[in-house]
Scaffold this motif. Structure first.
Motif, PDB file in Angstrom:
ATOM      1  N   LEU A  85       0.851  -1.189   0.000  1.00  0.00           N
ATOM      2  CA  LEU A  85       0.000   0.000   0.000  1.00  0.00           C
ATOM      3  C   LEU A  85       0.885   1.237   0.000  1.00  0.00           C
ATOM      4  CD1 LEU A  85      -2.496   1.797   0.419  1.00  0.00           C
ATOM      5  CD2 LEU A  85      -2.496   1.103   2.817  1.00  0.00           C
ATOM      6  N   VAL A  86       0.715   2.060  -1.017  1.00  0.00           N
ATOM      7  CA  VAL A  86       1.428   3.332  -1.099  1.00  0.00           C
ATOM      8  C   VAL A  86       0.439   4.426  -0.699  1.00  0.00           C
ATOM      9  CG1 VAL A  86       2.635   4.961  -2.611  1.00  0.00           C
ATOM     10  CG2 VAL A  86       2.962   2.479  -2.920  1.00  0.00           C
ATOM     11  N   MET A  87       0.695   5.050   0.441  1.00  0.00           N
ATOM     12  CA  MET A  87      -0.165   6.142   0.881  1.00  0.00           C
ATOM     13  C   MET A  87       0.084   7.357  -0.008  1.00  0.00           C
ATOM     14  SD  MET A  87      -2.015   5.001   3.390  1.00  0.00           S
ATOM     15  CE  MET A  87      -2.724   6.567   3.925  1.00  0.00           C
ATOM     16  N   THR A  88      -0.998   7.934  -0.527  1.00  0.00           N
ATOM     17  CA  THR A  88      -0.893   9.099  -1.404  1.00  0.00           C
ATOM     18  C   THR A  88      -1.365  10.369  -0.699  1.00  0.00           C
ATOM     19  OG1 THR A  88      -2.978   8.349  -2.405  1.00  0.00           O
ATOM     20  CG2 THR A  88      -0.952   7.822  -3.572  1.00  0.00           C
ATOM     21  N   VAL A  89      -1.463  10.274   0.626  1.00  0.00           N
ATOM     22  CA  VAL A  89      -1.668  11.404   1.534  1.00  0.00           C
ATOM     23  C   VAL A  89      -0.969  11.020   2.830  1.00  0.00           C
ATOM     24  CG1 VAL A  89      -3.913  12.103   0.572  1.00  0.00           C
ATOM     25  CG2 VAL A  89      -3.843  10.518   2.503  1.00  0.00           C
ATOM     26  N   LYS A  97      -5.494  16.302  -0.327  1.00  0.00           N
ATOM     27  CA  LYS A  97      -5.153  16.372  -1.748  1.00  0.00           C
ATOM     28  C   LYS A  97      -4.228  15.209  -2.122  1.00  0.00           C
ATOM     29  CE  LYS A  97      -3.460  19.736  -5.147  1.00  0.00           C
ATOM     30  NZ  LYS A  97      -2.584  18.923  -5.930  1.00  0.00           N
ATOM     31  N   PHE A  98      -4.529  14.573  -3.223  1.00  0.00           N
ATOM     32  CA  PHE A  98      -3.753  13.472  -3.779  1.00  0.00           C
ATOM     33  C   PHE A  98      -2.320  13.911  -4.073  1.00  0.00           C
ATOM     34  CE2 PHE A  98      -2.412  11.343  -7.773  1.00  0.00           C
ATOM     35  CZ  PHE A  98      -2.414  10.033  -7.349  1.00  0.00           C
ATOM     36  N   MET A  99      -1.356  13.111  -3.659  1.00  0.00           N
ATOM     37  CA  MET A  99       0.061  13.423  -3.881  1.00  0.00           C
ATOM     38  C   MET A  99       0.550  12.640  -5.109  1.00  0.00           C
ATOM     39  SD  MET A  99       1.230  13.246   0.121  1.00  0.00           S
ATOM     40  CE  MET A  99       2.904  13.845  -0.080  1.00  0.00           C
ATOM     41  N   GLU A 100       0.498  13.299  -6.249  1.00  0.00           N
ATOM     42  CA  GLU A 100       0.878  12.648  -7.501  1.00  0.00           C
ATOM     43  C   GLU A 100       2.335  12.193  -7.500  1.00  0.00           C
ATOM     44  OE1 GLU A 100       0.807  13.480 -12.315  1.00  0.00           O
ATOM     45  OE2 GLU A 100      -0.214  14.879 -10.974  1.00  0.00           O
ATOM     46  N   ASP A 101       3.170  12.853  -6.708  1.00  0.00           N
ATOM     47  CA  ASP A 101       4.586  12.478  -6.680  1.00  0.00           C
ATOM     48  C   ASP A 101       4.834  11.122  -6.018  1.00  0.00           C
ATOM     49  OD1 ASP A 101       3.848  13.654  -4.235  1.00  0.00           O
ATOM     50  OD2 ASP A 101       5.831  14.483  -3.875  1.00  0.00           O
TER      51      ASP A 101
END
Length: 174
Positions: A85-89, A97-101
């Motif tokens: 699982l990659v947390m995108t926040v 907000k979604f962290m596109e990086d």
């Protein structure tokens, strides 16, 4: 179960007894991921369903990383887990907000471990799911985008379809 706790070891048995069939923990929350993974695997369980039918459910192991954690830190455990699982926040509250990086982490995992389930969690909705699926995520967690929608069912269907189509495209590209 996605355990956002500081001592995930103490919750394995209670969650197994409660009926959990998947246990995801944060890599940063434990000093001995190998022992925890082993403990989760050893706590496989039976699921009793009405009509006296018994199903054997295998407990799955998921490992999560927060945005500030290097994806390479997860690599030594990738062959022992079912899902990354990659947390995108930053974990803690919805509506961020979604962290596109974070998408290069997803892409790296998909490239290095093609059969691993890869999940993203945080800020995922109709505007961001394509980036997740194209990077290699095949599991999506979406809270606010679904719950705040006037038509949650259509949002769920969109998320599901985008992921399915990307997975099919990846399998054709191999």
């Amino acid at each position: 179960m996605h355990m956002m706790v500081s001592k995930p070891e103490q919750w394995v048995k209670p969650m197994a007894v409660a009926g959990a069939n998947q246990y995801t923990f944060h890599l940063e929350a434990t000093e001995n991921p190998g022992a925890l993974i082993k403990d989760i695997r050893e706590n496989g369980m039976k699921c009793f369903v009405t009509f006296t039918v018994t199903y054997l459910c295998l407990l799955q192991v998921g490992l999560a990383i927060k945005p500030g954690t290097s994806v390479e830190y997860l690599a030594p455990w990738a062959n022992q887990i079912d899902m990354a699982l990659v947390m995108t926040v930053e974990p803690g509250f919805g509506g961020q907000k979604f962290m596109e990086d974070m998408m290069p982490k997803v892409h790296w995992l998909r490239t290095q471990f093609p059969s691993l389930d890869i999940e993203v969690d945080g800020g995922v909705g109709p505007d961001t799911v394509h980036k997740c699926a194209e990077a290699g995520a095949n599991m999506i967690v979406s809270g606010s985008a679904i719950m705040r929608s006037e038509d949650p069912r259509s949002v769920i269907n969109l998320l599901r379809n985008v992921c399915s189509e990307a997975a099919q495209k990846r399998s054709l590209d191999r």
